[in-house]
Design a protein around this motif. Structure first.
Motif, mmCIF file in Angstrom:
data_model
loop_
_atom_site.group_PDB
_atom_site.id
_atom_site.type_symbol
_atom_site.label_atom_id
_atom_site.label_comp_id
_atom_site.label_asym_id
_atom_site.label_seq_id
_atom_site.Cartn_x
_atom_site.Cartn_y
_atom_site.Cartn_z
ATOM 1 N N CYS A 20 0.857 -1.199 0.000
ATOM 2 C CA CYS A 20 0.000 0.000 0.000
ATOM 3 C C CYS A 20 0.889 1.243 0.000
ATOM 4 O O CYS A 20 2.104 1.164 0.198
ATOM 5 C CB CYS A 20 -0.985 0.010 1.168
ATOM 6 S SG CYS A 20 -0.328 0.652 2.706
ATOM 7 N N ARG A 26 7.189 5.725 4.876
ATOM 8 C CA ARG A 26 7.652 5.168 6.151
ATOM 9 C C ARG A 26 9.161 5.312 6.270
ATOM 10 O O ARG A 26 9.881 5.309 5.260
ATOM 11 C CB ARG A 26 7.277 3.688 6.273
ATOM 12 C CG ARG A 26 8.184 2.776 5.473
ATOM 13 C CD ARG A 26 7.970 1.293 5.722
ATOM 14 N NE ARG A 26 8.649 0.542 4.687
ATOM 15 C CZ ARG A 26 8.101 -0.414 3.951
ATOM 16 N NH1 ARG A 26 6.842 -0.770 4.139
ATOM 17 N NH2 ARG A 26 8.800 -1.018 3.027
ATOM 18 N N ALA A 103 -4.991 -4.021 2.815
ATOM 19 C CA ALA A 103 -3.704 -4.545 2.334
ATOM 20 C C ALA A 103 -2.877 -5.097 3.485
ATOM 21 O O ALA A 103 -2.186 -6.107 3.352
ATOM 22 C CB ALA A 103 -2.934 -3.443 1.602
ATOM 23 N N CYS A 104 -2.928 -4.465 4.635
ATOM 24 C CA CYS A 104 -2.062 -4.844 5.749
ATOM 25 C C CYS A 104 -2.640 -5.988 6.580
ATOM 26 O O CYS A 104 -1.934 -6.616 7.365
ATOM 27 C CB CYS A 104 -1.789 -3.633 6.634
ATOM 28 S SG CYS A 104 -0.148 -3.667 7.379
ATOM 29 N N TYR A 107 -0.943 -9.504 7.283
ATOM 30 C CA TYR A 107 0.150 -9.634 8.270
ATOM 31 C C TYR A 107 -0.405 -9.807 9.685
ATOM 32 O O TYR A 107 0.080 -10.623 10.462
ATOM 33 C CB TYR A 107 1.078 -8.418 8.212
ATOM 34 C CG TYR A 107 1.704 -8.221 6.856
ATOM 35 C CD1 TYR A 107 2.525 -9.215 6.318
ATOM 36 C CD2 TYR A 107 1.460 -7.079 6.108
ATOM 37 C CE1 TYR A 107 3.092 -9.055 5.062
ATOM 38 C CE2 TYR A 107 2.025 -6.915 4.858
ATOM 39 C CZ TYR A 107 2.839 -7.904 4.337
ATOM 40 O OH TYR A 107 3.391 -7.750 3.093
#
Ligand code: URA
Ligand code: SF4
Length: 214
Positions: A20, A26, A103-104, A107
């Motif tokens: 994403c 980041r 999207a995350c 995880y």
């Protein structure tokens, strides 16, 4: 693969993830911290300024408050797993967007599956929405609900309680209930007697992982 190895692989994958737009800004990804044998997993929102600098969750002002809240429940960071719904900082600490959360999520799901915690505590509305879509946090905070193989307790976000003094007694009260809720969850899940070391060995041996994200 042991739970520890699975968690490291997830962290490694996250560190190079470009699924994403949050990867663009980041500095450090923040996969989450804690032992593979954690019985309680806390899920916050996303890294803020300090977390983005350091690569660890809840290291800023809300992290200090979280430490106090954990102490209130007789817990330390060393025994809980702390993660977020997004692993990279939303610019300017804006809310994570639906496509970023989606999207995350793979995880976070992989972390939950690997750790298999008895209790998940959601901190704030984004992680609450994952388990209780449409719930109102003011109505459900502190209430433990069974969801599949574990229990989930929604709580206010520590940062919200820092900024709104009226929420502070609620979040303190909710954390104070955690030890009893943990015992209740252990009983219901048949995890009454827990040898932490043994637990992580069993988890490693009993539950071969099929993570399709690698
Ligand atoms: N707030 C969050 O939700 N997560 C962090 O890691 C830090 C602050
Ligand atoms: Fe990947 Fe999650 Fe970071 Fe987005 S926020 S780049 S999905 S690790």
């Amino acid at each position: 693969m042991s739970t520890e190895q699975t968690l490291s692989r997830i962290a490694k994958e996250v560190s190079t993830c470009t699924k994403c737009a949050l990867h663009e800004s980041r500095k450090k990804s923040v996969p989450g911290d804690g032992p593979a044998s954690a019985e309680i997993m806390f899920i916050g929102e996303g890294p803020g300024f300090h977390e983005n600098e350091q690569g660890h969750p809840f290291v800023g002002a809300s992290g200090k408050f979280l430490d106090q809240l954990l102490a209130q429940a007789g817990l330390t960071r060393g025994e809980v797993f702390i993660a977020n719904v997004v692993k990279c900082r939303p610019p300017g600490n804006r809310d994570p967007l639906p496509d970023e959360l989606a999207a995350c999520n793979v995880y976070l799901e992989a972390q939950i599956e690997a750790i298999n915690p008895s209790i998940i505590v959601t901190l704030g509305r984004f992680s609450m929405n994952k388990f209780f879509p449409g719930a109102k946090i003011s109505a459900v905070h502190g209430q433990m609900k069974r969801i599949g193989e574990r229990f989930v307790i929604p709580m206010f976000h520590p940062a919200a309680a820092l900024h709104q003094a009226a929420l502070k007694p609620s979040i303190l009260g909710d954390f104070a209930k955690l030890p009893d809720q943990l015992n209740e969850a252990r009983k219901a899940l048949g995890r009454m007697v827990i040898d932490r070391k043994k637990k992580s060995e069993e988890v490693a041996a009993d539950r071969p992982k099929q993570l399709n994200l690698f």
